[in-house]
Design an enzyme around this catalytic site. Structure first.
Site, PDB file in Angstrom:
ATOM      1  N   LYS A 220     -21.632   7.646  -9.144  1.00 18.81           N
ATOM      2  CA  LYS A 220     -22.120   6.386  -8.590  1.00 18.81           C
ATOM      3  C   LYS A 220     -20.952   5.680  -7.893  1.00 18.81           C
ATOM      4  CE  LYS A 220     -26.081   3.943  -8.723  1.00 18.81           C
ATOM      5  NZ  LYS A 220     -27.411   4.531  -8.475  1.00 18.81           N
TER       6      LYS A 220
ATOM      7  N   THR B 115     -27.294   8.880 -12.198  1.00 23.34           N
ATOM      8  CA  THR B 115     -26.326   7.951 -11.618  1.00 23.34           C
ATOM      9  C   THR B 115     -26.631   6.513 -12.019  1.00 23.34           C
ATOM     10  OG1 THR B 115     -27.543   7.703  -9.532  1.00 23.34           O
ATOM     11  CG2 THR B 115     -25.951   9.507  -9.677  1.00 23.34           C
TER      12      THR B 115
ATOM     13  N   ARG C 112      13.476  -7.188  17.918  1.00 24.46           N
ATOM     14  CA  ARG C 112      12.025  -7.201  18.042  1.00 24.46           C
ATOM     15  C   ARG C 112      11.417  -7.726  16.749  1.00 24.46           C
ATOM     16  NH1 ARG C 112       9.548  -1.062  17.113  1.00 24.46           N
ATOM     17  NH2 ARG C 112      10.574  -0.675  15.103  1.00 24.46           N
TER      18      ARG C 112
ATOM     19  N   GLN D 270      10.211   4.128  10.148  1.00 23.33           N
ATOM     20  CA  GLN D 270      10.417   5.319   9.322  1.00 23.33           C
ATOM     21  C   GLN D 270      11.529   5.102   8.306  1.00 23.33           C
ATOM     22  OE1 GLN D 270       9.760   5.325  12.549  1.00 23.33           O
ATOM     23  NE2 GLN D 270       8.522   7.097  13.140  1.00 23.33           N
TER      24      GLN D 270
ATOM     25  N   HIS E 172       2.044  -4.206  16.764  1.00 22.61           N
ATOM     26  CA  HIS E 172       2.942  -4.618  17.836  1.00 22.61           C
ATOM     27  C   HIS E 172       2.796  -6.095  18.202  1.00 22.61           C
ATOM     28  CE1 HIS E 172       3.802  -0.420  18.234  1.00 22.61           C
ATOM     29  NE2 HIS E 172       2.571  -0.125  18.588  1.00 22.61           N
TER      30      HIS E 172
END
Length: 309
Positions: A13, A63, A182, A238, A266
């Protein structure tokens, strides 16, 4: 095997929504209430092959019964517990109560209700909806073997400086300029596996999954931002991801691996110009266009040398 075919099956379920409130035993004496709101998925591995190959449903756990079990077990939990503990409780019930059930997977998402503070003081029974969501998935076999993965979703992080991206591959399709200044923003999805392999290995109280969750979230955010006065430079998402994951592994020995998915949301520098007004808006690290589509997607799993992925 059935009639020359191999069947790999399970049933359960999904999206069973349940809220549980724990109140002080004596309401007149005051004390803080606690509420959790969970979305529960249960999937059972069971020996019910005749239900697939013929009209014999005698071994199926309905279920609807699975759904009602979630509510019933929530009612039985008179003491506050974490979603990991509730998932373990459910998985253990299904694998021990039903002889034909050989294994269970219980996944839970917890809605982020947070206690309200009024004039700097915690409200006894007032809550507001937060942002990031807690997750867990517990897989258990009848023998007691267990796999516990916890995590979080929608942890939004942003810093307005101390981030850059340069020295990447350039070819005829590259228009992105190098930069050492940035905005970096992301919405972290993370999961981590605890080293416990059997239900008997799970430490009793005071080990608390909620405290460990809060600790992991703190390590992730602290590593992303760095010290409050100077921050920490991020040469790429990264590298930041790797530092965040390894910081968790170095801090918590009972965690075997950490998976992080960090989209690069961004913030594009804005320059507006026309023939009449070539400097209508001149970018100077101040005005940006926030975008979330398309976005870069960075993800990795960092594990200990001998861990099981």
């Amino acid at each position: 095997m059935a009639e020359g075919f191999k069947i790999d099956q399970r049933h359960g379920k999904s999206r069973v929504r349940v809220a549980r409130v724990w109140r002080p035993p004596n309401r007149s004496s005051g004390g803080a209430h606690v509420i959790v709101e969970w979305e529960v998925d249960v999937s059972l591995f069971s020996d019910c092959l005749p239900a697939y190959t013929s009209d014999d449903n005698s071994s199926i756990v309905a279920t609807d019964s699975i759904k009602n079990t979630v509510y019933g077990k929530a009612k039985e939990c008179t003491k506050e517990l974490t979603m990991e503990q509730f998932a373990i409780l459910l998985a253990r019930h299904f694998t021990t109560y039903y002889p034909q059930v050989t294994g269970a997977i219980v996944s839970i998402n917890e809605k982020p209700w947070e206690r309200v503070f009024i004039d700097g003081k915690p409200h006894s029974h007032g809550f507001k909806l937060g942002s990031e969501m807690r997750t867990t998935e517990v897989t258990m076999k009848k023998c007691g073997a267990v796999n516990i993965i916890s995590g979080l979703k929608k942890l939004s992080l942003l810093k307005t400086t101390q981030s850059g991206f340069e020295g990447f591959v350039r070819d005829k399709y590259t228009i992105l300029p190098d930069t050492r200044e940035r905005i970096v923003a992301t919405e972290v999805t993370s999961s981590w596996r605890y080293k416990f392999e059997n239900i008997s290995q799970i430490p009793p109280v005071p080990f608390c999954f909620r405290e460990r969750y809060n600790g992991v979230k703190k390590v992730l955010t602290d590593t992303f931002f760095g010290p409050v006065d100077v921050g920490v430079y991020s040469p790429s998402v990264q590298n930041t991801l790797y530092l965040m994951a390894t910081a968790v592994l170095n801090r918590f020995e009972e965690i075997e691996w950490v998976h992080l998915k960090m989209p690069n949301l961004h913030f594009l520098p804005l320059n507006l110009s026309s023939k009449e007004n070539p400097n209508m808006v001149k970018f100077a690290d101040d005005v940006y266009l926030p975008t979330d589509e398309p976005h870069g997607t960075i993800q990795a799993t960092i594990s200990r040398a001998m861990s099981k992925l």
